[in-house]
Design a protein around this motif. Sequence first.
Motif, PDB file in Angstrom:
ATOM      1  N   TRP A 145       0.828  -1.204   0.000  1.00 43.97           N
ATOM      2  CA  TRP A 145       0.000   0.000   0.000  1.00 43.97           C
ATOM      3  C   TRP A 145       0.865   1.258   0.000  1.00 43.97           C
ATOM      4  O   TRP A 145       0.598   2.218  -0.716  1.00 43.97           O
ATOM      5  CB  TRP A 145      -0.932  -0.035   1.210  1.00 43.97           C
ATOM      6  N   TYR A 148       2.395   1.783  -3.447  1.00 46.54           N
ATOM      7  CA  TYR A 148       1.409   2.346  -4.372  1.00 46.54           C
ATOM      8  C   TYR A 148       1.206   3.836  -4.091  1.00 46.54           C
ATOM      9  O   TYR A 148       1.166   4.657  -5.014  1.00 46.54           O
ATOM     10  CB  TYR A 148       0.082   1.594  -4.253  1.00 46.54           C
ATOM     11  N   ARG A 149       1.092   4.198  -2.826  1.00 39.55           N
ATOM     12  CA  ARG A 149       0.840   5.601  -2.459  1.00 39.55           C
ATOM     13  C   ARG A 149       1.997   6.499  -2.874  1.00 39.55           C
ATOM     14  O   ARG A 149       1.802   7.679  -3.172  1.00 39.55           O
ATOM     15  CB  ARG A 149       0.597   5.711  -0.959  1.00 39.55           C
ATOM     16  N   GLN A 152       1.158   7.254  -6.802  1.00 40.57           N
ATOM     17  CA  GLN A 152      -0.270   7.176  -7.072  1.00 40.57           C
ATOM     18  C   GLN A 152      -0.652   7.759  -8.424  1.00 40.57           C
ATOM     19  O   GLN A 152      -1.789   7.618  -8.875  1.00 40.57           O
ATOM     20  CB  GLN A 152      -1.060   7.895  -5.972  1.00 40.57           C
ATOM     21  N   PRO A 174      -4.518   5.291 -11.304  1.00 41.37           N
ATOM     22  CA  PRO A 174      -3.996   6.332 -10.403  1.00 41.37           C
ATOM     23  C   PRO A 174      -5.082   6.782  -9.427  1.00 41.37           C
ATOM     24  O   PRO A 174      -6.231   7.009  -9.817  1.00 41.37           O
ATOM     25  CB  PRO A 174      -3.619   7.467 -11.363  1.00 41.37           C
ATOM     26  N   ASN A 175      -4.714   6.874  -8.153  1.00 37.67           N
ATOM     27  CA  ASN A 175      -5.642   7.307  -7.104  1.00 37.67           C
ATOM     28  C   ASN A 175      -6.935   6.494  -7.099  1.00 37.67           C
ATOM     29  O   ASN A 175      -8.031   7.015  -6.874  1.00 37.67           O
ATOM     30  CB  ASN A 175      -5.977   8.795  -7.259  1.00 37.67           C
TER      31      ASN A 175
END
Length: 328
Positions: A145, A148-149, A152, A174-175
Amino acid sequence: MRLLILVNTLDCLDENNALLSNAFHRFGWEVVLGEINAIAADDYRYFTRGVLAGNNGPYDPGSPALGDRETYFLDECQLIWVMSQPEEHVARNVWQMLWIASQHTAFVNSIEGLVFLNTKQALGYVLPKENRAFSYISNDFSLLWERYRQSQDKWWVAKPPNAAYGRNVFLLPPNGPNVRTILQCLTGNAGVPDIGWGGVGGFKAEYAILQQFIPEVAQGEKRVIVSCGKAVAWHGRQARPDDHRSNITQGGKLISVDLHSNEIGLAELLGQKLMAHGINFVGIDMAYPYILEFNVSSPGGLYDAKVASGTDRSDQVAQLIIAHFKKH
């Protein structure tokens, strides 16, 4: 000469079981189709139940292996081809017995390769960096996580390392609003409390891959069958308009394609690297210049390539395998 092909079921043969048993039979080999989940031992001589192929004409994919089921000892075969993964609850015992048998009998694909290299995790070992997508692998949701952040603004793909047929492969935008949930799910929801008094203990974490999305995939993938380091058959796959996966089992469209010299060179480079580990038959998924994954267990593609091109390459596969093991 006798070839034993180990299959999951004798009631419905897949494309490799059918086409390759026919091919070896045409070259004068005696072919036995045996059950991988029935491996057993008689005073440490390993055997299985099977059917002698070829007595009822050539097989088609999906047909049953007709004939009397008899006992066949592995050490009475000159070559063994594992064409299916054993069922999970017997897999450890089956792999152990097959590895012992492989110390005395030749296997088309080595047990070591089938156990340790038949995974998406092996891409970093067998491929140059420029031919694989950047990936994170973990069973820790928080790590994936956080990765990914940190990016993003990019597209990602999340999937299990050892699933097949496009199962549980997610495209992460994305996001994306569901990315956190998807990564929790793929890593076993290990950090999510159970509902109930006191909760349920135990180790629940599962591994997942977070991989940068490769734009070249949008143009379609190519499945390449490589036998003894030689690219012998290929076809294209295009995803449905409502899906990012091009797997034929997920509704992908089969198309005829050419393979240019750079693609052939990359496929054969991977095939030769795998041969050093006893892997002589592999299916490769490619969106040049990237290899997306490879399958060394029972890769589909030989029959699809026949449908797409009109040419059956199973005899060429058999010739390459026979010639390779004559030299060893």
